[in-house]
Design an enzyme around this catalytic site. Structure first.
Site, PDB file in Angstrom:
ATOM      1  N   GLU A 100      -3.641   7.941  -4.128  1.00 13.29           N
ATOM      2  CA  GLU A 100      -4.163   7.068  -3.069  1.00 13.29           C
ATOM      3  C   GLU A 100      -4.439   7.798  -1.762  1.00 13.29           C
ATOM      4  OE1 GLU A 100      -5.711   3.669  -3.530  1.00 13.29           O
ATOM      5  OE2 GLU A 100      -3.920   3.890  -4.763  1.00 13.29           O
ATOM      6  N   ARG A 110       0.836  -1.198   0.000  1.00 14.44           N
ATOM      7  CA  ARG A 110       0.000   0.000   0.000  1.00 14.44           C
ATOM      8  C   ARG A 110       0.875   1.253   0.000  1.00 14.44           C
ATOM      9  NH1 ARG A 110      -5.110   1.633  -1.262  1.00 14.44           N
ATOM     10  NH2 ARG A 110      -6.105   2.879   0.336  1.00 14.44           N
ATOM     11  N   GLY A 162     -13.495   0.515  -5.338  1.00 11.31           N
ATOM     12  CA  GLY A 162     -13.498   1.275  -4.086  1.00 11.31           C
ATOM     13  C   GLY A 162     -14.164   0.459  -2.991  1.00 11.31           C
ATOM     14  N   THR A 209      -9.222   0.497 -10.631  1.00 13.92           N
ATOM     15  CA  THR A 209      -8.421  -0.476  -9.875  1.00 13.92           C
ATOM     16  C   THR A 209      -8.532  -1.787 -10.628  1.00 13.92           C
ATOM     17  OG1 THR A 209      -8.845   0.655  -7.814  1.00 13.92           O
ATOM     18  CG2 THR A 209      -8.176  -1.620  -7.604  1.00 13.92           C
TER      19      THR A 209
END
Ligand code: DON
Length: 602
Positions: free
Chosen positions: A456, A125, A502, A417
């Site tokens: 992000e 991440r 999401g 994504t």
């Protein structure tokens, strides 16, 4: 015809180049490849076609994109394992799906190691720079923050690829990037999805010289059917393979990223207020991809593994499954209500902070207490969070929301994504979500390098929101909803799945599991079925076919449904009997995905 004998340090072909295969330490001894891939029944990689379902043996892939699936298939066919193929596919998605994935993004991998029968996860991440604090995003309109240097998190994907390959792969980064380099050099055919995503972004892409040059050649999106090449990205990948992640994490590429974040290349004359970012080279130097224990719940005797914080994927899917298991029966109403409750708890307790009460959130006692609140009618809105304190009593009346308390409405989340699943011949499994957040990330291409930066950090709570577990802080990772998921039965893999979208990622994964295990659908049916998403909001978003089928009954039960034309874009693989694999992608959503198996008739 190339040799298919797989031995340690054997030569293999990926694309057109001979690669050295390192010993497959993470994999059991190989079977005879000539048995696994009889050429008469398995078309060469170059000839495979895009389809949403494939059945066979010897390995399987599901991604949203044919080129990425082919990259993974090529690696598997030539003796690479699931992690090798997953990194190759992810890097290829950085070429063909550059608005969803890329080397400057981040993601989460859930991995099943067949030899050790163990599930691992890798957190790649993005992180906030050291200079970011709880008030850094306060007062900034969301859309302004998206297209800014400020929203760019320290990229995680490259560190994640290196760690994933080192721990579980057999290829070097250089080898794993080869298929992506080939696609970036040769080019790919622009499809309607790529065109639409470029067109939807054109207004902001034109505001950055580097982005307009790459994605608006001649001032407009590349037309459907044209060939799109990205030689700068091919060169970036080539150098990355040669120089390694250090080139980004403290080296010259990192310096270019920092310069772009701090002084975005705004087109002269543009009136856009582009806020500069806070990232420094020291933030890149400090970044690490991390192995973390997976989340685990047991649902109907199966073990469901997911991603722990900073993702809320594993905990929220897991809690909702536990709630459903505590109910006497499961239908669409129960699916929506369990999700509503799990989202209430996600909002209060989950973020990249110490002390997330993960064990209690995923306990059967807490699930039973939460399940007590589900009745015949939809719960009053918003559902209040529960108290995962380890002391769970008998059912009590539902607590009502405090006066004036409202859950924020959630905007419709698109299927940006991306998620991919790869299974290899040894039974290793990768479920991998990768993202740059919004479609097109922050809209800013690093000049001359061919890739977009992520946005992000807009996944943080902007505040002011005292006590919110997802406020920005130095080095903190924004809470994610990504939910790559692997289901085991008796320590053997049964199913792997995930989706973009999401916070709808969580409900899409949950709904597919419920469709498959509670409603008895096949995996292709479970993915194709119409979706609805309840995330502790007043209204439940649903696709038209869901509203047509269940709307009247759910409305009688007090639900309020509102149209969301398309929810998620899932990919999955199921282990069938006798070693057979079923790879499944979307039949139509997001233009349909690509499912492939190594040996089609095996
Ligand atoms: O990490 C997350 O949950 C999001 N940044 C993923 C982004 C995504 O799926 C885009 N969709 N709307």
């Amino acid at each position: 015809m190339i040799s298919r004998r797989i031995t340690p340090l054997a030569g293999i072909l990926v694309g057109s180049s001979l690669l050295l295969v390192q010993p497959a330490l993470a994999s059991p001894p190989t079977l005879s490849p000539s048995v696994l891939f009889p050429s008469a029944v398995s078309p060469p990689v170059s000839q495979v076609e895009k389809k949403p379902v494939a059945e066979g043996s010897g390995g399987a892939v599901s991604t949203v994109d044919l080129d990425a699936s082919k990259a993974a298939l090529g690696v598997l066919r030539e003796g690479g394992n699931a992690m090798d193929a997953a990194v190759a596919a992810a890097a290829t998605l950085g070429v063909t799906e550059p608005y969803s994935a890329g080397l400057a993004g981040g993601g989460f991998i859930v991995y099943y190691d067949a030899r050790r029968k163990k599930v691992h996860t890798i957190d790649g991440r993005e992180a906030a720079p050291k200079a970011m604090g709880p008030a850094s995003l306060e007062g900034i309109p969301f859309d302004d923050a998206v297209t800014s240097g400020l929203s760019a998190g320290v990229p995680g994907s490259v560190a994640q690829w290196e760690l994933a390959l080192r721990r579980f792969g057999t290829l070097s980064l250089r080898q794993a990037l080869k298929p992506a380099i080939d696609v970036a050099t040769r080019g790919f055919k622009v499809d309607q999805t790529f065109y639409d995503q470029t067109a939807a972004n054109a207004a902001r892409f034109k505001d950055f010289t580097s982005t307009a040059k790459l994605y608006l050649p001649g001032g407009a999106p590349p037309p459907v059917g044209s060939t799109f090449r990205n030689p700068e990205l091919a060169d970036t990948y080539r150098r990355l393979g040669r120089l390694g992640g250090e080139w980004l994490y403290g080296g010259a590429l990192g310096a270019e990223v920092v310069a772009t974040v701090k002084k975005p290349p705004v087109t002269p004359g543009s009136t856009r207020n582009v806020r500069p970012g806070l990232m420094e080279l020291s933030d890149l130097k400090a970044y690490r991809a991390l192995e973390r224990p997976p989340t685990k719940v047991t649902y109907k005797g199966m073990d469901v593994y997911g991603m722990a914080p900073p993702s809320s994927g594993g905990s929220t899917v897991g809690e909702a499954l536990n709630i459903l298991e505590a109910l006497p029966e499961v239908g669409e109403h129960e699916y929506l209500e369990a999700s509503r409750l799990a989202f209430a708890d996600r909002g209060k307790y989950v973020g990249d902070i110490p002390g997330v009460p993960l064990k209690e959130l995923l306990s059967d006692g807490f699930a039973k207490e939460r399940a007590c609140l589900i009745g015949e009618r939809a719960m009053p809105h918003p559902a209040a969070p529960g108290d995962p304190d380890g002391m769970y009593g008998p059912c009590q009346a539902a607590p009502s929301a405090e006066a004036g308390e409202t859950a924020p409405e959630v905007a419709k989340e698109g299927p940006e994504t991306t998620h991919l699943v790869v299974v290899d011949r040894w039974g290793n499994v990768v479920a991998y979500n990768i993202t740059i957040e919004s479609t097109g990330g922050n809209g800013i291409v690093v000049p001359g390098r061919g890739f977009l930066l992520n946005n992000e950090l807009t996944d943080f709570t902007f505040g002011p929101a005292p006590g919110d577990p997802n406020l920005p802080a130095p080095g903190k990772r924004p809470r994610s909803s990504m939910a790559p998921t692997i289901v085991l039965n008796d320590d053997r893999p049964l199913l792997a799945l995930g989706s973009p979208g999401g916070s709808t990622i969580i409900t899409t994964v949950l709904q597919i599991l419920v469709n498959r295990w509670d409603f008895g659908m096949s995996l292709p049916e479970a993915l194709a079925a119409p979706r609805a998403t309840q995330r502790n909001t007043a209204q439940t978003q649903a696709e038209q076919a869901f509203i047509d089928r269940y709307g009247a009954e759910l409305t009688r039960q007090g639900h309020s449904l509102v149209l969301n034309p398309e929810i998620g874009a899932a990919t999955a693989v199921e282990f069938l009997r006798h070693g057979r694999l079923q790879a499944v992608a979307e039949p139509t959503r997001r233009g349909g995905g690509s499912a492939l198996v190594v040996n089609e008739r095996g």
